[in-house]
Design a protein around this motif. Sequence first.
Motif, short mmCIF file in Angstrom:
data_model
loop_
_atom_site.label_atom_id
_atom_site.label_comp_id
_atom_site.label_asym_id
_atom_site.label_seq_id
_atom_site.Cartn_x
_atom_site.Cartn_y
_atom_site.Cartn_z
N GLY A 11 0.85 -1.18 0.00
CA GLY A 11 0.00 0.00 0.00
C GLY A 11 0.88 1.22 0.00
N LYS A 12 1.37 1.56 1.16
CA LYS A 12 2.30 2.68 1.23
C LYS A 12 3.73 2.14 1.15
CE LYS A 12 2.76 2.72 6.13
NZ LYS A 12 3.76 3.48 6.82
N GLY A 173 1.64 2.73 -3.50
CA GLY A 173 0.44 3.53 -3.71
C GLY A 173 -0.64 2.78 -4.46
N ILE A 174 -1.62 3.54 -4.92
CA ILE A 174 -2.73 2.93 -5.67
C ILE A 174 -3.00 3.70 -6.95
CG2 ILE A 174 -3.93 1.92 -3.69
CD1 ILE A 174 -5.81 4.55 -4.20
N GLY A 175 -2.13 4.62 -7.31
CA GLY A 175 -2.37 5.50 -8.46
C GLY A 175 -1.97 4.85 -9.77
N CYS A 176 -1.70 5.73 -10.75
CA CYS A 176 -1.45 5.24 -12.10
C CYS A 176 -0.23 4.33 -12.16
CB CYS A 176 -1.28 6.41 -13.05
SG CYS A 176 0.00 7.58 -12.59
N ILE A 179 -0.96 0.79 -11.06
CA ILE A 179 -1.81 0.15 -12.06
C ILE A 179 -0.96 -0.27 -13.27
CG2 ILE A 179 -3.75 0.53 -13.65
CD1 ILE A 179 -4.96 2.27 -11.35
N ARG A 204 -7.37 -1.03 0.19
CA ARG A 204 -7.38 -0.34 -1.09
C ARG A 204 -6.52 -1.07 -2.12
NH1 ARG A 204 -9.02 5.19 -1.10
NH2 ARG A 204 -7.19 5.97 -2.16
N VAL A 205 -5.39 -1.59 -1.68
CA VAL A 205 -4.51 -2.29 -2.61
C VAL A 205 -5.14 -3.59 -3.10
CG1 VAL A 205 -2.29 -3.43 -2.86
CG2 VAL A 205 -2.44 -1.30 -1.63
N VAL A 208 -7.45 -2.76 -5.86
CA VAL A 208 -6.75 -2.47 -7.12
C VAL A 208 -6.25 -3.77 -7.74
CG1 VAL A 208 -4.78 -1.28 -8.16
CG2 VAL A 208 -6.05 -0.18 -6.34
#
Lengths: 287, 283
Positions: A11-12, A173-176, A179, A204-205, A208
Amino acid sequence: MKVKEIVVISGKGGTGKTTFTASLAPFLKDVVIADCDVDAPDLHILLNPRIEEESIFSGSAKARIDEDLCTRCNLCAEHCRFGAIDKTPRINPMKCEGCGVCEYICPADAITLKDVTTGKVYKGITEYGPMVHARLVPGEETSGKLVSRVRNEAKKRAESEEKPYVLIDGSPGIGCNVISSITGASTVVIVTEPTLSGLHDLKRVLEVAARFSGKAYVVINKYDLSREMSEKIEIEAEKSGAPVLMKLPFDKKIVQAVTGKKIPSLAEEELFLSAGWKNLLKTLTAE
Amino acid sequence: MKITILSGKGGTGKTTVSNNLAVLVKESFLIDCDVEEPNSHIFMAPEITEEEEIRTGYPVVDEDKCIHCRKCADFCHYNAIIAGAAATMPLKDLCHDCGGCQLVCPAGAISYEKKGIGTIFSGTSRFGSRFLYGQLYTGELSGVKIINRLNEKMSHSDLVLVDSPPGTSCSTVAALEGSDYAVIVTEPTPFGVSDMKMVVEMLKEMNIPFSVVVNKAGLGDNEVYEYCSEENLTITGEIPFERIVAEAYASGKLAVEISEEHKSLYRNLWLNIQKEAERSHES
Ligand code: SF4
Ligand code: SF4
């Protein structure tokens, strides 16, 4: 032969993702390694590749104003939606997203978009296999593209050398970026830690991972810092169908191994074995 | 004054430092700009009094007006529009909302609709201080718009502490916008030093004065101290690695809640940061 991509994410940052990726490298026979954490590439510190090739990556363009042609009509500043042009007019390259609106709107043809170097890509050889990594120029944002480039280079190499595995240190993270580093990968390993924030990020991860990739697994690092939180993480992982494969205790020896630029799974093999290392390797390499 | 707390990578203790300081410095206003992985609210446990959804625009094409000239797709620098012979299809996830396609469309076929990309939460922390954080929706590409809005909301405050996104990406640059001073939180490991170098480069380029806090001191080696002395960087504080702090953190508690010693450690850190921040603005 189909190449199996194993991507390690968290995640982080700071959960031990890179340490864990480095630990896997010597145990996957015939592997190509990729560091897709282009914002903070650290894997090379432990794997120490001999660089064979360095290339420039240009992921975006930025606008430039030719002072001599500019008539100060300020149309560009009015149209820029990113607040990158002031009334002078002057362009702030840190804010420019290279969209081209100013170039299009300028009646004096004073603005052009120029490609900029947004990163560098390195190809090299480690003791355990070829490795690709990259570095983003600080403040640049096209890291999604750079991540894809690193991943593709590694995959190409695996295909041409008939190596069955690509091991990827994914982006945090979980951003672009994350992904880009996991989309379509067959196996994702999420390294987490037993803290409230770890649990929070894990949810959250997992979301995703479920959306963009194949099978997901969880590794709990420093699990004994909070057994209670560890249990909660196990329940959460179980619920999402992502089994916990390994629980590594907090041990200064692991930090010391990293500080000495040694691979923890080799330097502290006992510790790894007692935490479920064999089982993890078996699961990750099963067809 | 806006002081931004940042780090080369996640997990070095950015949230730890900014939150402990926010609790001690009563008049401060804490903003969590790490919108991808906001964690401060876990420790601040705020009572939220206001929510604001942040939205971005994306194009929609009126097929009745579209003459299939493909000018919009040719223009878009992010390949966010696919234009075929019979249909024109915007891909809203790739759109940066630059307004270009509407500008170039000769048929007036493009208009914009809005979609949410995240939320900003404002409230009061369990310590009674003002607190604001943003959260990006899962699957969204960039939190810059949310961070920009957070910046707007904080612009009237006297003392703002910002928990920045880690690294040196566009989100970090957005969080740093308008900062008077920055604090890099690092750890004494080879990873810590390597990641910190990029942050130093970025801050120099942006002309923001800064100092360094070494977290988890005692766990690693001396590389970070050697680097700081070579580069003439000021270390404003060291936070020793302690298992009880790590355990407290795991359950959502801050160091300043544990003991007087921890309180005075952060009090000293704050004094040093203040002093350095003032000094850098005089020179
Ligand atoms: S608004 Fe800009 S980024 Fe979005 S589709 Fe149109 S040209 Fe592309
Ligand atoms: S520019 Fe306008 S008319 Fe031309 S293809 Fe795009 S939407 Fe259709």
